[in-house]
Scaffold this motif. Structure first.
Motif, PDB file in Angstrom:
ATOM      1  N   ARG A 375       0.842  -1.217   0.000  1.00  0.00           N
ATOM      2  CA  ARG A 375       0.000   0.000   0.000  1.00  0.00           C
ATOM      3  C   ARG A 375       0.870   1.257   0.000  1.00  0.00           C
ATOM      4  O   ARG A 375       0.530   2.251  -0.652  1.00  0.00           O
ATOM      5  CB  ARG A 375      -0.912  -0.013   1.219  1.00  0.00           C
ATOM      6  N   ARG A 391      -1.082  -4.595  -6.552  1.00  0.00           N
ATOM      7  CA  ARG A 391      -2.466  -4.925  -6.228  1.00  0.00           C
ATOM      8  C   ARG A 391      -2.673  -6.447  -6.194  1.00  0.00           C
ATOM      9  O   ARG A 391      -3.363  -6.976  -5.295  1.00  0.00           O
ATOM     10  CB  ARG A 391      -3.386  -4.270  -7.250  1.00  0.00           C
ATOM     11  N   GLU A 392      -2.082  -7.129  -7.156  1.00  0.00           N
ATOM     12  CA  GLU A 392      -2.213  -8.588  -7.174  1.00  0.00           C
ATOM     13  C   GLU A 392      -1.621  -9.208  -5.902  1.00  0.00           C
ATOM     14  O   GLU A 392      -2.176 -10.151  -5.317  1.00  0.00           O
ATOM     15  CB  GLU A 392      -1.510  -9.162  -8.406  1.00  0.00           C
ATOM     16  N   VAL A 395      -3.937  -8.746  -2.835  1.00  0.00           N
ATOM     17  CA  VAL A 395      -5.032  -9.727  -2.857  1.00  0.00           C
ATOM     18  C   VAL A 395      -4.517 -11.104  -2.448  1.00  0.00           C
ATOM     19  O   VAL A 395      -5.138 -11.843  -1.658  1.00  0.00           O
ATOM     20  CB  VAL A 395      -5.680  -9.773  -4.252  1.00  0.00           C
ATOM     21  N   VAL A 401      -7.709  -4.544  -2.094  1.00  0.00           N
ATOM     22  CA  VAL A 401      -6.838  -3.594  -2.786  1.00  0.00           C
ATOM     23  C   VAL A 401      -7.086  -2.187  -2.269  1.00  0.00           C
ATOM     24  O   VAL A 401      -6.167  -1.444  -1.929  1.00  0.00           O
ATOM     25  CB  VAL A 401      -7.040  -3.681  -4.310  1.00  0.00           C
ATOM     26  N   GLU A 402      -8.307  -1.771  -2.191  1.00  0.00           N
ATOM     27  CA  GLU A 402      -8.652  -0.472  -1.642  1.00  0.00           C
ATOM     28  C   GLU A 402     -10.157  -0.379  -1.436  1.00  0.00           C
ATOM     29  O   GLU A 402     -10.932  -1.056  -2.126  1.00  0.00           O
ATOM     30  CB  GLU A 402      -8.178   0.673  -2.550  1.00  0.00           C
TER      31      GLU A 402
END
Length: 532
Positions: A375, A391-392, A395, A401-402
Motif C-alpha cells: 500500500r 495490487r495482485e 489480494v 486492494v482499496e
C-alpha cells in the motif's frame, strides 16, 4: 501633394530693408517616392541638411506633373539670384527614346511615348545648372531595377553630376559634401558606388560658407580641415543594405544595435563604440573601410565558432541520448547548461529519476512483502511501473486492494495529476483535505506557484529587453521575414508583432533552447538575426 517653398532670400531682403541684395545659395529638392521605403522622412532629412547649410530651398514631394511644372516655373524665375546651385532629384528616371526623363507621381506606361509625355527631361535641370557655372551640382538618386538601361546625359561645362542609388547619393551629399565640406575630388566614387560626370573641380564645395556678396573680392582658399571620423564614414556612401549587414555583424559579435534597419541611430553607434573598444581601436562610433572589413571578418569568425559550438552541442546530446541515463544527461548539462537541448535533458532526468525511485520503492515493498508495504508503494506511485503487480500481491496476501473511498481518492488524484494545474490540485484538496495524496497536492501547488512566479519574472525581463531594443517597423519587418524563412509562421509580414508573431517567436525560442517568453530579448535577437 503641393510644392513647398522656403523663401529665405525674400525674408532676408525684408529684414535688411533697403540696400544691396546678397547672392543666395539655392537648392531644388524633388522626390518621387514610388516603391522607396521611408521616402518622405528621407526627403525631409535632405531638406533639413540643405536648409541648415544656408540654402534657399525649393522642394516637392510626390508631385503630379501639373504641380511639378508650376514649381519649376517659379524656380526658374529665381535662378538669376543663385550663387551656388544644387539640384537633388530622387525617384524614377528612365531613358525614353534617347531622352532621360524624371517621372512624376502619376506617370504610367513603359513605352517611349508614354514616358516622354509624362516625364520631365533631365536636360531641363542641366539647363538650370548652367546658370551658375563652376558652382552647380546635380545629384541624381535613381530608383531603378538592377538591369535597367543607363541614363545618357550631356553634361554642360561648369556642372558636376553625381549618379547612384537614392540612399547612397543622399548620404554622400548630406553627410560628406554638406556635413563635412568635402569636394567631389575627395570622394572615392568606385568604393562609394556612385558615378561623377562633368567638371570635377576641387573648388566645388556644398557646405556652409557664410553670406558673401554677389561679387566678392577673391580670397585665398583656406586649407581644408582634416577629415573627421563622421566625414570619413559619410564619404563611403554606405547603402541601406550595407548598413544592415554591418548591424548583423555587430549583432553576431554580441553587440546590441537595437534593430537591423539600416539606420545608424544611437543604438548602432553605441554598438560600434563597444566593438571598437573591445578591438583596442579608437572608440569614436564611426567606421572606416578597413574597420568594416575587419568587422566582417570578426563576425564570420564568431559565426563559425557559434556553428562549431552548436555542432558539438548536438553531438553531446546524441551521445547522452544513446546512453539514456541520468548521469549522461547531467554530463551534457555540465558542458552545456544553456545548450540547445538543456530543457529536454532536464525533463528526461526528471523522468529517469522518477523511474529510479519507483523501482527502489518497489524493491523495498517486495523485500517486506506485506499488505502495508505494497500500500505504501501504491500511495507513492499511483501510476507506477508495478501498480498491477502490487495490487495482485495485496489480494494474494488476503487484503482488499482499496476501499470505495480510497478508490475515489486515487481516481481524483490521478485526474489532478493528468491536468497538473494549481486549480486541479486545489479541487482535489477541497474534496479530500486529509486524503492519501493531500501532502503531495500541497507540495505540487507550491512548486507550480514558484514556477509561475519565475516564469512571470522571466517574461517581464524579456519584455523589458525588447522595449530597450527600440525596434522600428523596418526592424520588425526583417524579423518577421526571418521567422518565416526559418519555418516559423509569424502571420502577415506587416511590421506589427501580433499574437501570431508572438507565437512564432515562442516556437523559435523553444526550438533553440532559449527562454520561452514570446518577446525579442537579447539572446533571441542574437540567435535570430545575428546569423545569416
Amino acid at each position: 501633394m503641393t510644392p513647398r517653398r522656403t523663401a529665405l532670400t525674400s525674408m532676408l531682403a525684408l529684414a535688411l530693408g533697403a540696400g544691396p541684395l546678397w547672392a543666395a545659395d539655392m537648392a531644388l529638392v524633388l522626390t518621387e517616392s514610388g516603391a522607396l521605403l521611408g521616402a518622405e522622412p528621407a526627403h525631409d532629412a535632405r531638406v533639413r541638411a540643405y536648409r541648415d547649410a544656408g540654402y534657399d530651398i525649393t522642394e516637392g514631394f510626390d508631385l503630379d506633373r501639373a504641380d511639378l511644372a508650376r514649381l519649376l516655373e517659379d524656380f526658374e524665375a529665381e535662378l538669376e539670384d543663385a550663387d551656388r546651385l544644387v539640384i537633388h532629384l530622387t525617384g524614377r528616371m528612365e531613358q525614353a527614346g534617347g531622352v532621360p526623363v524624371l517621372l512624376p507621381r502619376e506617370a504610367e506606361g513603359e513605352s517611349s511615348t508614354a514616358l516622354l509625355t509624362s516625364g520631365v527631361p533631365l536636360g531641363l535641370f542641366l539647363d538650370f545648372a548652367t546658370q551658375s557655372p563652376g558652382q552647380s551640382f546635380l545629384a541624381l538618386g535613381r530608383a531603378a531595377a538592377p538591369d535597367a538601361p543607363g541614363l545618357t546625359l550631356s553634361v554642360p561645362d561648369g556642372v558636376v553630376v553625381m549618379r547612384g542609388a537614392p540612399d547612397t547619393v543622399s548620404g554622400l551629399v548630406t553627410g560628406a559634401m554638406i556635413g563635412a565640406g568635402l569636394p567631389p575630388t575627395a570622394i572615392d566614387a568606385t568604393a562609394a558606388g556612385v558615378v561623377f560626370e562633368g567638371d570635377l573641380s576641387a573648388d566645388l564645395r556644398l557646405g556652409r560658407t557664410g553670406s558673401t556678396p554677389a561679387a566678392p573680392a577673391p580670397t585665398p582658399s583656406p586649407e581644408p580641415e582634416p577629415a573627421t571620423p563622421e566625414a570619413m564614414e559619410a564619404a563611403l556612401g554606405l547603402s541601406v543594405e550595407q548598413r544592415r549587414e554591418i548591424q548583423r555583424n555587430l549583432t553576431a559579435l554580441g553587440q546590441n544595435t537595437r534593430g537591423i534597419d539600416g539606420i545608424f541611430g544611437p543604438g548602432t553607434r553605441a554598438a560600434i563604440r563597444a566593438w571598437e573598444e573591445e578591438a583596442g581601436r579608437e572608440a569614436d562610433g564611426y567606421l572606416t573601410r578597413r574597420e568594416i572589413d575587419q568587422l566582417a571578418r570578426d563576425a564570420d569568425a564568431a559565426r563559425a565558432e557559434q556553428a562549431a559550438r552548436e555542432r558539438a552541442d548536438r553531438d553531446a546530446w546524441a551521445t547522452a541520448q544513446g546512453t539514456d541515463s541520468v548521469e549522461a544527461y547531467r554530463r551534457y548539462l555540465d558542458r552545456y547548461p544553456r545548450g540547445i537541448f538543456a530543457r529536454r535533458a532536464e525533463e528526461r532526468i526528471a523522468v529517469l529519476e522518477a523511474e529510479r525511485a519507483d523501482r527502489q520503492d518497489w524493491a523495498r515493498a517486495q523485500d517486506a512483502d506485506t499488505i502495508a508495504g505494497y500500500r505504501r508503494y501504491l500511495d507513492a506511485h499511483p501510476d507506477g511501473l508495478f501498480v498491477e503487480r502490487a495490487r495482485e500481491r495485496i489480494v494474494a496476501l488476503g487484503g482488499d486492494v482499496e476501499s470505495p473511498r480510497e478508490r475515489a481518492d486515487r481516481e481524483t488524484w490521478a485526474a489532478a495529476q493528468s491536468q497538473d494545474t494549481i486549480a486541479a490540485y486545489s479541487d482535489y484538496l477541497d474534496r479530500y483535505p486529509r486524503g492519501m495524496f493531500a501532502e503531495r497536492a500541497e507540495n505540487r501547488i507550491e512548486a507550480l506557484r514558484d514556477a509561475s512566479r519565475e516564469e512571470e519574472r522571466a517574461v517581464e525581463r524579456a519584455r523589458e529587453e525588447e522595449r530597450r531594443q527600440g525596434l522600428n517597423i523596418a526592424s520588425i519587418l526583417l524579423i518577421e521575414a526571418r521567422l518565416a524563412l526559418l519555418g516559423f509562421n509569424p502571420g502577415t509580414v506587416d511590421g506589427r508583432i501580433d499574437d501570431t508573431a508572438r507565437g512564432a517567436i515562442r516556437s523559435f525560442q523553444d526550438r533553440n533552447g532559449l527562454t520561452v517568453s514570446g518577446y525579442l530579448d537579447n539572446d533571441t535577437m542574437q540567435r535570430l538575426v545575428g546569423g545569416r
